[in-house]
Design a protein around this motif. Structure first.
Motif, PDB file in Angstrom:
ATOM      1  N   LYS A   1       0.834  -1.202   0.000  1.00 39.53           N
ATOM      2  CA  LYS A   1       0.000   0.000   0.000  1.00 39.53           C
ATOM      3  C   LYS A   1       0.868   1.251   0.000  1.00 39.53           C
ATOM      4  O   LYS A   1       0.576   2.232  -0.702  1.00 39.53           O
ATOM      5  CB  LYS A   1      -0.924  -0.003   1.216  1.00 39.53           C
ATOM      6  CG  LYS A   1      -1.948   1.129   1.213  1.00 39.53           C
ATOM      7  CD  LYS A   1      -2.920   0.979   2.372  1.00 39.53           C
ATOM      8  CE  LYS A   1      -4.047   2.013   2.286  1.00 39.53           C
ATOM      9  NZ  LYS A   1      -3.575   3.387   2.440  1.00 39.53           N
ATOM     10  N   LEU A   2       1.956   1.239   0.783  1.00 34.42           N
ATOM     11  CA  LEU A   2       2.879   2.369   0.800  1.00 34.42           C
ATOM     12  C   LEU A   2       3.469   2.600  -0.585  1.00 34.42           C
ATOM     13  O   LEU A   2       3.514   3.738  -1.077  1.00 34.42           O
ATOM     14  CB  LEU A   2       3.995   2.119   1.806  1.00 34.42           C
ATOM     15  CG  LEU A   2       5.159   3.115   1.816  1.00 34.42           C
ATOM     16  CD1 LEU A   2       4.675   4.526   2.098  1.00 34.42           C
ATOM     17  CD2 LEU A   2       6.223   2.679   2.827  1.00 34.42           C
ATOM     18  N   VAL A   3       3.911   1.523  -1.224  1.00 34.29           N
ATOM     19  CA  VAL A   3       4.478   1.625  -2.569  1.00 34.29           C
ATOM     20  C   VAL A   3       3.456   2.198  -3.538  1.00 34.29           C
ATOM     21  O   VAL A   3       3.754   3.082  -4.348  1.00 34.29           O
ATOM     22  CB  VAL A   3       4.969   0.239  -3.040  1.00 34.29           C
ATOM     23  CG1 VAL A   3       5.202   0.228  -4.550  1.00 34.29           C
ATOM     24  CG2 VAL A   3       6.246  -0.142  -2.306  1.00 34.29           C
ATOM     25  N   ASP A   4       2.228   1.708  -3.466  1.00 34.82           N
ATOM     26  CA  ASP A   4       1.175   2.172  -4.365  1.00 34.82           C
ATOM     27  C   ASP A   4       0.935   3.668  -4.188  1.00 34.82           C
ATOM     28  O   ASP A   4       0.780   4.409  -5.169  1.00 34.82           O
ATOM     29  CB  ASP A   4      -0.102   1.386  -4.096  1.00 34.82           C
ATOM     30  CG  ASP A   4      -1.132   1.552  -5.196  1.00 34.82           C
ATOM     31  OD1 ASP A   4      -0.818   1.226  -6.354  1.00 34.82           O
ATOM     32  OD2 ASP A   4      -2.245   2.017  -4.898  1.00 34.82           O
ATOM     33  N   GLU A   5       0.927   4.126  -2.951  1.00 32.86           N
ATOM     34  CA  GLU A   5       0.694   5.549  -2.702  1.00 32.86           C
ATOM     35  C   GLU A   5       1.889   6.398  -3.116  1.00 32.86           C
ATOM     36  O   GLU A   5       1.720   7.554  -3.528  1.00 32.86           O
ATOM     37  CB  GLU A   5       0.329   5.767  -1.236  1.00 32.86           C
ATOM     38  CG  GLU A   5      -0.972   5.083  -0.850  1.00 32.86           C
ATOM     39  CD  GLU A   5      -1.737   5.815   0.229  1.00 32.86           C
ATOM     40  OE1 GLU A   5      -1.400   6.986   0.525  1.00 32.86           O
ATOM     41  OE2 GLU A   5      -2.695   5.223   0.764  1.00 32.86           O
TER      42      GLU A   5
END
Length: 272
Positions: free
Chosen positions: A108-112
Protein backbone atom coordinates in the motif's frame (compact mmCIF):
# COMPACT_ATOMS: atom_id res chain seq x y z
CA UNK A 1 9.07 20.21 -20.81
CA UNK A 2 12.13 18.22 -21.58
CA UNK A 3 12.29 16.59 -24.97
CA UNK A 4 11.79 12.84 -25.13
CA UNK A 5 14.86 10.75 -24.47
CA UNK A 6 15.23 7.38 -26.18
CA UNK A 7 17.30 4.62 -24.64
CA UNK A 8 17.81 1.01 -25.69
CA UNK A 9 16.14 -1.60 -23.52
CA UNK A 10 19.56 -2.86 -22.47
CA UNK A 11 19.47 -0.02 -19.92
CA UNK A 12 17.34 -2.42 -17.86
CA UNK A 13 18.84 -5.88 -17.94
CA UNK A 14 16.68 -8.95 -18.38
CA UNK A 15 17.43 -9.99 -14.81
CA UNK A 16 15.21 -7.12 -13.61
CA UNK A 17 12.11 -8.05 -15.57
CA UNK A 18 10.68 -10.77 -13.28
CA UNK A 19 11.09 -8.58 -10.20
CA UNK A 20 9.30 -5.39 -11.19
CA UNK A 21 6.10 -4.17 -9.60
CA UNK A 22 4.62 -4.28 -13.07
CA UNK A 23 1.54 -2.65 -14.52
CA UNK A 24 2.17 -2.92 -18.25
CA UNK A 25 4.93 -4.09 -20.56
CA UNK A 26 7.42 -1.78 -22.22
CA UNK A 27 8.18 -1.88 -25.91
CA UNK A 28 10.70 -4.74 -26.38
CA UNK A 29 13.37 -2.62 -28.03
CA UNK A 30 13.08 0.88 -26.61
CA UNK A 31 12.27 2.69 -23.40
CA UNK A 32 10.87 6.17 -23.82
CA UNK A 33 11.24 8.74 -21.08
CA UNK A 34 8.87 11.48 -22.13
CA UNK A 35 7.87 13.18 -18.92
CA UNK A 36 9.60 15.58 -16.54
CA UNK A 37 10.80 13.77 -13.42
CA UNK A 38 9.15 15.02 -10.26
CA UNK A 39 11.95 13.59 -8.13
CA UNK A 40 14.71 14.49 -10.54
CA UNK A 41 14.20 16.60 -13.66
CA UNK A 42 16.90 15.84 -16.16
CA UNK A 43 18.20 17.66 -19.23
CA UNK A 44 21.30 16.27 -20.91
CA UNK A 45 24.32 18.54 -21.01
CA UNK A 46 27.14 18.45 -23.55
CA UNK A 47 29.61 19.38 -20.84
CA UNK A 48 31.50 16.83 -18.80
CA UNK A 49 34.17 17.32 -16.17
CA UNK A 50 37.13 15.11 -15.43
CA UNK A 51 36.37 14.89 -11.73
CA UNK A 52 33.75 12.42 -10.59
CA UNK A 53 31.62 13.17 -7.57
CA UNK A 54 30.75 9.68 -6.32
CA UNK A 55 29.15 9.47 -2.96
CA UNK A 56 27.71 7.53 -0.12
CA UNK A 57 27.28 9.54 3.07
CA UNK A 58 29.33 8.50 6.06
CA UNK A 59 27.31 7.28 9.00
CA UNK A 60 26.99 10.27 11.29
CA UNK A 61 26.23 8.55 14.59
CA UNK A 62 28.59 5.59 14.58
CA UNK A 63 27.56 2.08 13.66
CA UNK A 64 24.28 0.56 14.77
CA UNK A 65 23.72 -3.15 15.11
CA UNK A 66 21.92 -4.97 12.33
CA UNK A 67 18.91 -5.39 14.63
CA UNK A 68 18.75 -1.67 15.39
CA UNK A 69 18.76 -0.84 11.69
CA UNK A 70 15.69 -2.95 10.84
CA UNK A 71 12.46 -1.01 10.31
CA UNK A 72 9.72 -1.69 12.87
CA UNK A 73 5.97 -1.62 12.16
CA UNK A 74 5.99 1.91 13.60
CA UNK A 75 8.65 2.96 11.08
CA UNK A 76 6.41 1.72 8.26
CA UNK A 77 3.21 3.30 9.58
CA UNK A 78 1.93 6.13 7.40
CA UNK A 79 -1.10 8.35 6.98
CA UNK A 80 -2.80 8.90 3.64
CA UNK A 81 -2.39 10.91 1.55
CA UNK A 82 1.39 11.09 1.48
CA UNK A 83 2.96 14.52 1.19
CA UNK A 84 6.39 15.64 0.03
CA UNK A 85 9.00 16.55 2.65
CA UNK A 86 10.93 19.66 1.60
CA UNK A 87 14.46 20.82 2.41
CA UNK A 88 15.69 21.53 5.09
CA UNK A 89 13.44 19.15 7.05
CA UNK A 90 15.74 16.89 9.15
CA UNK A 91 13.86 13.82 7.89
CA UNK A 92 15.88 14.14 4.68
CA UNK A 93 19.14 13.71 6.64
CA UNK A 94 17.98 10.98 9.04
CA UNK A 95 19.19 7.38 8.98
CA UNK A 96 17.00 5.09 6.90
CA UNK A 97 16.32 1.57 8.14
CA UNK A 98 16.40 -1.71 6.29
CA UNK A 99 13.04 -3.29 5.46
CA UNK A 100 12.57 -6.93 6.47
CA UNK A 101 8.76 -7.14 6.39
CA UNK A 102 7.10 -7.58 3.00
CA UNK A 103 3.36 -7.37 3.55
CA UNK A 104 0.18 -5.64 2.37
CA UNK A 105 1.09 -2.47 4.28
CA UNK A 106 4.34 -2.18 2.31
CA UNK A 107 2.46 -2.73 -0.96
CA UNK A 108 0.00 0.00 0.00
CA UNK A 109 2.88 2.37 0.80
CA UNK A 110 4.48 1.63 -2.57
CA UNK A 111 1.17 2.17 -4.37
CA UNK A 112 0.69 5.55 -2.70
CA UNK A 113 4.25 6.58 -3.50
CA UNK A 114 3.53 5.98 -7.18
CA UNK A 115 0.44 8.18 -6.81
CA UNK A 116 2.68 11.02 -5.60
CA UNK A 117 4.80 10.85 -8.78
CA UNK A 118 2.03 10.61 -11.36
CA UNK A 119 3.77 13.28 -13.44
CA UNK A 120 7.33 12.19 -12.69
CA UNK A 121 9.83 9.36 -12.61
CA UNK A 122 11.25 8.59 -9.18
CA UNK A 123 10.75 9.01 -5.44
CA UNK A 124 12.44 7.81 -2.24
CA UNK A 125 10.70 6.98 1.02
CA UNK A 126 12.36 9.78 3.05
CA UNK A 127 10.79 12.28 0.66
CA UNK A 128 7.38 11.24 1.97
CA UNK A 129 8.49 11.14 5.60
CA UNK A 130 9.36 7.44 5.80
CA UNK A 131 12.92 6.75 6.96
CA UNK A 132 13.23 3.32 5.35
CA UNK A 133 15.30 1.96 2.45
CA UNK A 134 12.72 2.10 -0.32
CA UNK A 135 12.56 3.83 -3.68
CA UNK A 136 10.18 3.65 -6.62
CA UNK A 137 10.40 4.84 -10.19
CA UNK A 138 8.63 4.51 -13.48
CA UNK A 139 10.75 5.41 -16.54
CA UNK A 140 7.67 6.23 -18.61
CA UNK A 141 6.43 8.72 -16.04
CA UNK A 142 2.74 7.84 -16.42
CA UNK A 143 0.70 5.97 -13.79
CA UNK A 144 -0.58 2.69 -15.19
CA UNK A 145 1.91 2.70 -18.06
CA UNK A 146 5.41 1.31 -18.36
CA UNK A 147 7.28 -0.50 -15.60
CA UNK A 148 6.58 0.56 -12.02
CA UNK A 149 9.86 -0.41 -10.41
CA UNK A 150 10.33 -1.01 -6.69
CA UNK A 151 13.79 -1.21 -5.13
CA UNK A 152 14.04 -2.17 -1.47
CA UNK A 153 17.29 -2.15 0.54
CA UNK A 154 19.30 -1.29 -2.61
CA UNK A 155 23.09 -1.47 -2.67
CA UNK A 156 25.51 -0.43 -5.40
CA UNK A 157 27.69 -3.27 -6.64
CA UNK A 158 29.64 -1.41 -9.34
CA UNK A 159 29.63 1.96 -11.06
CA UNK A 160 31.24 3.22 -14.25
CA UNK A 161 34.33 5.41 -14.35
CA UNK A 162 32.70 7.47 -17.07
CA UNK A 163 30.60 10.28 -15.64
CA UNK A 164 27.99 12.57 -17.15
CA UNK A 165 26.81 16.05 -16.20
CA UNK A 166 23.03 16.50 -16.10
CA UNK A 167 20.67 19.18 -14.89
CA UNK A 168 18.75 17.73 -11.93
CA UNK A 169 15.82 18.80 -9.83
CA UNK A 170 13.98 17.27 -6.88
CA UNK A 171 10.48 17.31 -5.42
CA UNK A 172 12.02 18.19 -2.08
CA UNK A 173 13.55 21.30 -3.71
CA UNK A 174 10.61 22.71 -5.72
CA UNK A 175 11.63 24.90 -8.64
CA UNK A 176 15.37 24.35 -8.18
CA UNK A 177 17.49 22.81 -10.97
CA UNK A 178 21.26 22.58 -11.29
CA UNK A 179 24.05 20.43 -12.76
CA UNK A 180 25.21 17.27 -11.01
CA UNK A 181 27.99 14.92 -12.14
CA UNK A 182 27.27 11.19 -11.78
CA UNK A 183 28.51 7.84 -13.14
CA UNK A 184 26.91 6.91 -16.45
CA UNK A 185 26.01 3.37 -15.32
CA UNK A 186 25.62 1.33 -12.15
CA UNK A 187 25.05 -2.28 -11.19
CA UNK A 188 22.84 -2.73 -8.15
CA UNK A 189 21.55 -5.41 -5.78
CA UNK A 190 18.13 -5.02 -4.19
CA UNK A 191 14.91 -6.73 -3.14
CA UNK A 192 11.58 -6.47 -4.88
CA UNK A 193 8.11 -5.90 -3.40
CA UNK A 194 7.90 -9.56 -2.36
CA UNK A 195 11.35 -9.62 -0.74
CA UNK A 196 13.07 -11.54 -3.55
CA UNK A 197 16.71 -10.60 -4.17
CA UNK A 198 17.86 -9.53 -7.63
CA UNK A 199 20.62 -7.66 -9.44
CA UNK A 200 20.28 -5.25 -12.33
CA UNK A 201 22.51 -3.02 -14.46
CA UNK A 202 21.26 0.48 -15.24
CA UNK A 203 22.65 3.11 -17.59
CA UNK A 204 21.79 6.57 -18.87
CA UNK A 205 18.58 8.01 -17.42
CA UNK A 206 17.57 4.98 -15.28
CA UNK A 207 21.05 5.04 -13.71
CA UNK A 208 20.72 8.76 -13.04
CA UNK A 209 17.30 8.37 -11.42
CA UNK A 210 18.52 5.48 -9.27
CA UNK A 211 21.58 7.40 -8.04
CA UNK A 212 19.52 10.46 -7.17
CA UNK A 213 17.08 8.36 -5.14
CA UNK A 214 19.84 6.19 -3.63
CA UNK A 215 21.47 9.37 -2.34
CA UNK A 216 18.24 10.19 -0.49
CA UNK A 217 18.45 6.80 1.24
CA UNK A 218 21.96 7.77 2.45
CA UNK A 219 20.87 11.20 3.71
CA UNK A 220 22.67 12.86 0.79
CA UNK A 221 20.93 15.66 -1.09
CA UNK A 222 21.64 16.59 -4.69
CA UNK A 223 23.25 19.92 -3.84
CA UNK A 224 25.84 18.03 -1.75
CA UNK A 225 27.31 16.83 -5.06
CA UNK A 226 27.42 20.20 -6.77
CA UNK A 227 30.55 22.23 -7.33
CA UNK A 228 30.81 25.45 -5.35
CA UNK A 229 30.20 27.43 -8.54
CA UNK A 230 26.99 25.55 -9.30
CA UNK A 231 25.86 25.72 -5.69
CA UNK A 232 26.32 29.47 -5.69
CA UNK A 233 23.82 29.73 -8.57
CA UNK A 234 21.02 28.26 -6.40
CA UNK A 235 22.12 29.48 -2.96
CA UNK A 236 19.42 32.16 -2.74
CA UNK A 237 16.71 29.61 -3.60
CA UNK A 238 17.98 27.23 -0.92
CA UNK A 239 17.96 30.04 1.62
CA UNK A 240 14.36 30.79 0.66
CA UNK A 241 13.42 27.19 1.47
CA UNK A 242 15.21 27.50 4.82
CA UNK A 243 13.17 30.64 5.56
CA UNK A 244 9.97 28.86 4.46
CA UNK A 245 10.73 26.02 6.90
CA UNK A 246 11.30 28.47 9.77
CA UNK A 247 8.07 30.36 9.02
CA UNK A 248 6.08 27.11 8.85
CA UNK A 249 7.51 25.38 11.93
CA UNK A 250 8.61 28.27 14.12
CA UNK A 251 11.94 26.48 14.50
CA UNK A 252 15.41 27.48 13.30
CA UNK A 253 16.54 25.78 10.11
CA UNK A 254 18.46 22.58 10.95
CA UNK A 255 21.03 23.47 8.30
CA UNK A 256 22.04 26.60 6.43
CA UNK A 257 23.57 26.67 2.99
CA UNK A 258 25.04 30.10 3.77
CA UNK A 259 27.42 28.50 6.26
CA UNK A 260 28.23 25.54 4.04
CA UNK A 261 31.81 25.34 2.88
CA UNK A 262 31.78 22.00 1.11
CA UNK A 263 29.80 19.13 2.53
CA UNK A 264 32.12 16.14 2.73
CA UNK A 265 30.85 12.76 1.65
CA UNK A 266 32.58 9.42 1.44
CA UNK A 267 34.02 8.48 -1.93
CA UNK A 268 32.32 5.62 -3.72
CA UNK A 269 29.06 3.77 -3.25
CA UNK A 270 28.81 1.42 -0.29
CA UNK A 271 27.35 -2.07 -0.27
CA UNK A 272 26.90 -2.58 3.48
Amino acid sequence: MASATWLHSSCLSNSLLPTLYRKTTLHPTLLRFNRISSAARFFSSPNQTNSSVLVQAKRRDGFLSKEDQVATPADLHFESPLSIVEYPDPILRARNKRIDTFDDNLKKLVDEMFDVITDGIGLSAPQVGMNVELMVFNPVGERGEGEEIVLINPRVNKYSKKTVLFNEGCLSFPGIYADVQRPESVKIDAKDINGAKFSVSLSDLPARVFQHEFDHLQGVLFFDRMTEEVLESIRVQLQALEKKYEDKTGLPSPERVKARNSRKVAVGFGKS
